[in-house]
Enzyme design. Structure first.
Site, PDB file in Angstrom:
ATOM      1  N   LYS A  75     -10.869  46.163  25.744  1.00 47.17           N
ATOM      2  CA  LYS A  75     -10.429  45.076  26.622  1.00 47.17           C
ATOM      3  C   LYS A  75      -8.906  45.051  26.765  1.00 47.17           C
ATOM      4  O   LYS A  75      -8.382  44.901  27.864  1.00 47.17           O
ATOM      5  CB  LYS A  75     -10.904  43.710  26.079  1.00 47.17           C
ATOM      6  CG  LYS A  75     -12.405  43.560  26.014  1.00 47.17           C
ATOM      7  CD  LYS A  75     -12.815  42.149  25.578  1.00 47.17           C
ATOM      8  CE  LYS A  75     -12.392  41.783  24.156  1.00 47.17           C
ATOM      9  NZ  LYS A  75     -13.132  42.516  23.099  1.00 47.17           N
ATOM     10  N   ARG A 113      -4.569  46.340  10.979  1.00 45.38           N
ATOM     11  CA  ARG A 113      -4.644  44.874  10.907  1.00 45.38           C
ATOM     12  C   ARG A 113      -5.509  44.423   9.734  1.00 45.38           C
ATOM     13  O   ARG A 113      -6.420  45.119   9.326  1.00 45.38           O
ATOM     14  CB  ARG A 113      -5.246  44.322  12.208  1.00 45.38           C
ATOM     15  CG  ARG A 113      -4.224  44.181  13.302  1.00 45.38           C
ATOM     16  CD  ARG A 113      -4.790  43.996  14.706  1.00 45.38           C
ATOM     17  NE  ARG A 113      -6.103  43.367  14.795  1.00 45.38           N
ATOM     18  CZ  ARG A 113      -6.778  43.259  15.948  1.00 45.38           C
ATOM     19  NH1 ARG A 113      -6.251  43.721  17.071  1.00 45.38           N
ATOM     20  NH2 ARG A 113      -7.949  42.699  15.996  1.00 45.38           N
ATOM     21  N   ARG A 160      -8.299  52.596  14.698  1.00 48.67           N
ATOM     22  CA  ARG A 160      -7.306  51.861  15.471  1.00 48.67           C
ATOM     23  C   ARG A 160      -6.143  51.386  14.595  1.00 48.67           C
ATOM     24  O   ARG A 160      -6.327  50.955  13.466  1.00 48.67           O
ATOM     25  CB  ARG A 160      -7.969  50.648  16.133  1.00 48.67           C
ATOM     26  CG  ARG A 160      -7.021  49.849  16.994  1.00 48.67           C
ATOM     27  CD  ARG A 160      -7.774  49.141  18.068  1.00 48.67           C
ATOM     28  NE  ARG A 160      -8.206  47.826  17.635  1.00 48.67           N
ATOM     29  CZ  ARG A 160      -8.808  46.954  18.447  1.00 48.67           C
ATOM     30  NH1 ARG A 160      -9.062  47.268  19.693  1.00 48.67           N
ATOM     31  NH2 ARG A 160      -9.174  45.789  17.995  1.00 48.67           N
ATOM     32  N   ARG A 169     -15.153  33.303  24.257  1.00 46.10           N
ATOM     33  CA  ARG A 169     -15.817  34.064  23.216  1.00 46.10           C
ATOM     34  C   ARG A 169     -17.105  33.381  22.763  1.00 46.10           C
ATOM     35  O   ARG A 169     -17.840  33.934  21.952  1.00 46.10           O
ATOM     36  CB  ARG A 169     -14.856  34.074  22.068  1.00 46.10           C
ATOM     37  CG  ARG A 169     -14.463  35.182  21.185  1.00 46.10           C
ATOM     38  CD  ARG A 169     -14.481  36.555  21.375  1.00 46.10           C
ATOM     39  NE  ARG A 169     -13.877  37.222  20.263  1.00 46.10           N
ATOM     40  CZ  ARG A 169     -12.681  37.834  20.285  1.00 46.10           C
ATOM     41  NH1 ARG A 169     -11.965  37.850  21.365  1.00 46.10           N
ATOM     42  NH2 ARG A 169     -12.245  38.440  19.227  1.00 46.10           N
ATOM     43  N   ARG A 221     -16.952  41.137  12.391  1.00 46.34           N
ATOM     44  CA  ARG A 221     -16.584  40.903  13.796  1.00 46.34           C
ATOM     45  C   ARG A 221     -17.692  41.357  14.738  1.00 46.34           C
ATOM     46  O   ARG A 221     -17.972  40.699  15.730  1.00 46.34           O
ATOM     47  CB  ARG A 221     -15.287  41.651  14.132  1.00 46.34           C
ATOM     48  CG  ARG A 221     -14.043  40.883  13.679  1.00 46.34           C
ATOM     49  CD  ARG A 221     -12.853  41.790  13.527  1.00 46.34           C
ATOM     50  NE  ARG A 221     -12.422  42.386  14.778  1.00 46.34           N
ATOM     51  CZ  ARG A 221     -11.788  43.568  14.865  1.00 46.34           C
ATOM     52  NH1 ARG A 221     -11.538  44.265  13.776  1.00 46.34           N
ATOM     53  NH2 ARG A 221     -11.407  44.020  16.024  1.00 46.34           N
TER      54      ARG A 221
HETATM   55  P1  ADP Z   1     -11.180  42.002  18.726  1.00 40.25           P
HETATM   56  O1  ADP Z   1     -11.638  41.797  20.143  1.00 40.25           O
HETATM   57  O2  ADP Z   1     -10.835  43.405  18.453  1.00 40.25           O
HETATM   58  O3  ADP Z   1     -12.072  41.398  17.690  1.00 40.25           O
HETATM   59  P2  ADP Z   1      -8.960  40.124  19.179  1.00 40.25           P
HETATM   60  O4  ADP Z   1      -7.575  40.619  19.080  1.00 40.25           O
HETATM   61  O5  ADP Z   1      -9.480  39.779  20.521  1.00 40.25           O
HETATM   62  O6  ADP Z   1      -9.820  41.266  18.474  1.00 40.25           O
HETATM   63  O7  ADP Z   1      -9.162  38.860  18.238  1.00 40.25           O
HETATM   64  C1  ADP Z   1      -8.806  38.875  16.881  1.00 40.25           C
HETATM   65  C2  ADP Z   1      -9.325  37.630  16.188  1.00 40.25           C
HETATM   66  O8  ADP Z   1      -8.740  36.464  16.780  1.00 40.25           O
HETATM   67  C3  ADP Z   1     -10.827  37.410  16.273  1.00 40.25           C
HETATM   68  O9  ADP Z   1     -11.528  38.118  15.288  1.00 40.25           O
HETATM   69  C4  ADP Z   1     -10.916  35.902  16.102  1.00 40.25           C
HETATM   70  O10 ADP Z   1     -10.764  35.528  14.755  1.00 40.25           O
HETATM   71  C5  ADP Z   1      -9.696  35.396  16.841  1.00 40.25           C
HETATM   72  N1  ADP Z   1      -9.968  35.089  18.271  1.00 40.25           N
HETATM   73  C6  ADP Z   1      -9.473  35.730  19.362  1.00 40.25           C
HETATM   74  N2  ADP Z   1      -9.926  35.171  20.497  1.00 40.25           N
HETATM   75  C7  ADP Z   1     -10.731  34.151  20.131  1.00 40.25           C
HETATM   76  C8  ADP Z   1     -11.505  33.190  20.844  1.00 40.25           C
HETATM   77  N3  ADP Z   1     -11.540  33.153  22.194  1.00 40.25           N
HETATM   78  N4  ADP Z   1     -12.211  32.283  20.118  1.00 40.25           N
HETATM   79  C9  ADP Z   1     -12.198  32.286  18.781  1.00 40.25           C
HETATM   80  N5  ADP Z   1     -11.497  33.159  18.052  1.00 40.25           N
HETATM   81  C10 ADP Z   1     -10.766  34.085  18.698  1.00 40.25           C
END
Ligand code: ADP
Ligand code: ZN
Length: 215
Positions: free
Chosen positions: A13, A162, A127, A88, A173
């Site tokens: 994404k 990370r 990654r 999400r 996740r």
């Molecule tokens: P990925 O898509 O690789 O899991 P992101 O960088 O999008 O990683 O998100 C990292 C973390 O941030 C998630 O695991 C979650 O804890 C939090 N997060 C991000 N976006 C949201 C969201 N819309 N709602 C709840 N938590 C979120």
């Protein structure tokens, strides 16, 4: 354009969103990037979000919605936005719908990036991310490595794994995605906004998204 990018962690994404912003000046809004910057800066939001993020759990909807209500009303959203990592959960999608109605704007399309599970797992474990919160460039130790001494090619900061990229957090996740986020696919299908795109190469994916915007 005003679009939402859906897809499992590791579906690409972030990479696709960045490429799309070069297309028409829309701004990329990544909730993950905003949250990581908040953690790094030690803001109230960051302090509250960190424990969830480190475990690979979702940050509570109420915190995310407060943050996104502000973000979507910033001036730079006028030319369009690409939402990466938001919504999400179904409640976030419902709140977003209400918010956009209030602001008098509509989404053009919701793109679901489809990537086979083995590809996802491989990508997540290889990654690496630039540690500079203003950069956050994404690298891959196999296909797109940082410099030889492990630094970002853009800003020179150390490139790191990370906290949520340990194997345990990655598994969590993916489970969280299946349970909480995958239901958004049928939600947006019912809304008549969904476009499924097989996403293996980011540049090709971007071309498919642009084509979908014109149909
Ligand atoms: P990925 O898509 O690789 O899991 P992101 O960088 O999008 O990683 O998100 C990292 C973390 O941030 C998630 O695991 C979650 O804890 C939090 N997060 C991000 N976006 C949201 C969201 N819309 N709602 C709840 N938590 C979120
Ligand atoms: Zn960098």
């Amino acid at each position: 354009m005003r679009i939402v990018l859906l897809g499992a962690p590791g579906a690409g994404k972030g990479t696709v969103a960045k490429l799309l912003t070069e297309h028409d000046g829309s701004v990329q809004i990544s909730t993950g990037d905003i949250l990581r910057a908040a953690v790094k800066d030690g803001t109230e939001l960051g302090v509250q979000a960190k424990e969830y993020m480190d475990r690979g759990d979702l940050v509570p909807d109420s915190l995310i919605m407060k943050m996104m209500e502000e973000r979507l009303q910033a001036d730079d959203c006028e030319r369009g936005f690409i939402l990466d990592g938001f919504p999400r959960t179904i409640p976030q999608a419902e709140e977003l719908k209400k918010l956009l109605e209030r602001l008098g704007i509509a989404l053009d399309v919701v793109v679901n990036l489809e990537v086979p599970k083995d590809v996802i797992l491989d990508r997540l474990t290889t990654r690496r991310t630039c540690s500079n919160p203003d950069c956050q460039a994404i690298y891959n130790i196999k296909s797109n490595p940082p410099t030889e001494d492990g630094r970002c090619k853009i800003c020179g900061s150390p490139v790191i794994q990370r906290d949520d990229e340990t194997e345990e957090a990655i598994m969590n996740r993916l489970e969280t995605y299946n349970e909480k986020t995958a239901p958004l696919i049928s939600y947006y299908e019912k809304e008549g906004l969904l476009k499924n795109i097989l996403s293996l190469k980011s540049q090709e994916t971007v071309e498919k998204i642009k084509a979908a915007l014109h149909t």
